[in-house]
Design a protein around this motif. Sequence first.
Motif, short mmCIF file in Angstrom:
data_model
loop_
_atom_site.label_atom_id
_atom_site.label_comp_id
_atom_site.label_asym_id
_atom_site.label_seq_id
_atom_site.Cartn_x
_atom_site.Cartn_y
_atom_site.Cartn_z
N THR A 180 -23.75 6.28 8.95
CA THR A 180 -23.63 5.21 7.95
C THR A 180 -24.47 4.03 8.38
OG1 THR A 180 -21.35 5.90 7.51
CG2 THR A 180 -22.03 3.75 6.68
N TYR A 181 -25.22 3.46 7.41
CA TYR A 181 -25.98 2.25 7.70
C TYR A 181 -26.08 1.43 6.43
CZ TYR A 181 -29.40 -0.95 9.55
OH TYR A 181 -30.03 -2.10 9.98
N ALA A 182 -25.89 0.13 6.58
CA ALA A 182 -25.96 -0.81 5.44
C ALA A 182 -25.04 -0.39 4.31
CB ALA A 182 -27.40 -0.93 4.95
N GLY A 183 -23.86 0.12 4.69
CA GLY A 183 -22.88 0.53 3.69
C GLY A 183 -23.21 1.82 2.98
N GLN A 184 -24.26 2.50 3.41
CA GLN A 184 -24.69 3.74 2.77
C GLN A 184 -24.36 4.93 3.65
OE1 GLN A 184 -28.70 3.71 1.29
NE2 GLN A 184 -28.87 5.93 1.31
N SER A 185 -23.57 5.88 3.11
CA SER A 185 -23.22 7.10 3.84
C SER A 185 -24.35 8.10 3.68
CB SER A 185 -21.91 7.68 3.29
OG SER A 185 -21.61 8.89 3.96
N GLU A 213 -25.43 6.05 15.68
CA GLU A 213 -25.70 4.74 15.08
C GLU A 213 -27.20 4.50 14.95
OE1 GLU A 213 -25.01 0.08 16.27
OE2 GLU A 213 -23.47 1.54 16.83
N PHE A 217 -29.71 4.42 11.51
CA PHE A 217 -30.70 3.36 11.29
C PHE A 217 -32.08 3.97 11.04
CE2 PHE A 217 -33.99 0.63 13.25
CZ PHE A 217 -33.92 -0.44 12.38
N TYR A 220 -32.17 5.70 7.60
CA TYR A 220 -32.21 4.70 6.53
C TYR A 220 -33.63 4.15 6.38
CZ TYR A 220 -31.06 0.47 3.88
OH TYR A 220 -31.02 -0.52 2.93
N ASN A 221 -34.25 3.83 7.50
CA ASN A 221 -35.61 3.30 7.45
C ASN A 221 -36.60 4.36 6.98
OD1 ASN A 221 -36.05 0.39 8.62
ND2 ASN A 221 -34.39 1.29 9.81
N ILE A 224 -36.46 4.27 3.27
CA ILE A 224 -37.19 3.11 2.75
C ILE A 224 -38.70 3.35 2.87
CG2 ILE A 224 -37.60 0.65 3.04
CD1 ILE A 224 -34.80 1.37 1.98
#
Length: 478
Positions: A180-185, A213, A217, A220-221, A224
Amino acid sequence: MRAFLEGVLFAVLVISFILIYRRQRQLTAEARLEREEIRVEEKRVFDFLHSLGEAFSDDIRTAELHRLIVESANRILEAHGGALYLVDRTGEELMPAFISQGCPPLVEIPQHVLLQISSTPQALDSFLRLHPVKKGEGLLGGVFLEQMPVCISGDEVTRALPRIPNSSLNTTAILAVPLTYAGQSMGVLAVANGPMGAPFSQSDFEVFKSIAEQSAFALYNAIIYYEANEKKRLDHDLHIARDIQRILLPSSAPQIAGFEISGINIPAKQVSGDYFDYIHIDDDNLGVAIADVSGKGVPASLIMAMCRSVLRSQAPGNTSAADVLQKVNRQLFPDIKEDMFISMAYIILSQSSGQLTLARAGHDAPVLYSATDHSVRKLNPPGMALGIDSGGVFDRITRDVTVSLETNDCLVLYTDGVTEAVDSHGMEYGMEKMTHAIQASATQGAAAVLRRLTEDVKSFAGSTPQNDDITLIAIRKI
């Protein structure tokens, strides 16, 4: 007696000193060993973070990042295998993104797959790499649903994953953590040991949670980064599409005796759903078309290109504007979706007679400026949009209308991007303002009419973004 006691006391002191010395050496050795283990552990984690950093600097592929995360976790925790499961588009299932070679099964194996394993060993691998995990299903689905990390071994594993009889494939220890990162599972990362491996310690668990963790991250990146690259590629494709569409639109107006013609297209986005064209019919006649496809952007531009192709195949040699539109409609109807349509006005200019033949397919009625009294009126022959009816109704109501122009009369064709342009208060430009702009510029020529209209619309809208494509054609009798 006193000497004896002193001797005993001395001996006790010596022995105590030796024991304390030995204990100190043991503690020092243990501390040194512990420091070395911490150093090695820190180096492994640092190497993992360094690998993630290098991955992004080298424009890593998504699949390679998935492999890097799992294999790095295996190496740091000395696990037999690991797996990364990522959330699908629905947000309700986990899909296997990478499962390392030799990873003990982390999901329940169906009986029919177990029967295949003895004769087809790759059957298990195929099942694991294709099997989605529903939210709440089994161990991994539970971690995904509850968003709680787990560290289990022994009987706890047996309860979570039923044992496979007489098999070396059983899992004996598992670490599984939600990503999970930035509230996104984003999914679940897990490592496991088989029967020959040891249970994971609490220290292993803490290290694994840190790895997870950092992995979340990184993932998630990566998303993006991928989306940014996709947008860049899309922008590039749209730029090419815009250039191609510009080629499809006339770069200049043709010369035709007795008339002055000017046309312009201003797309609201990179590509337009509006269309205008000049088509050679024969030595005496020129076709002039303006059209507006419902919707905007790429879908509308594709329909526009198809419409152009069909019109250009039907127009040459045909001096009936209505007949051309009827044929275009019949050809386009099977290929246009139910929620799309095309409005069009089509005019044929005759050099010998100086007359216009007009047919309209649901398009905004052209307006005619009369030089005699400076009046502006609509030319509004009946007609319905292309692509709505297969031909029965369309053919019945679409008719030719002949219009005679006097010297300095001016016919203006437009799309609704002109009249429906809005200002900061939401007010529309409208027919009245368009009429005034035509009256103020018609005596100066066809190009002047378009210049005045576009400047007037831009001034009216101010800072309000253009919401629809704008297309204009002016035909002036000279």
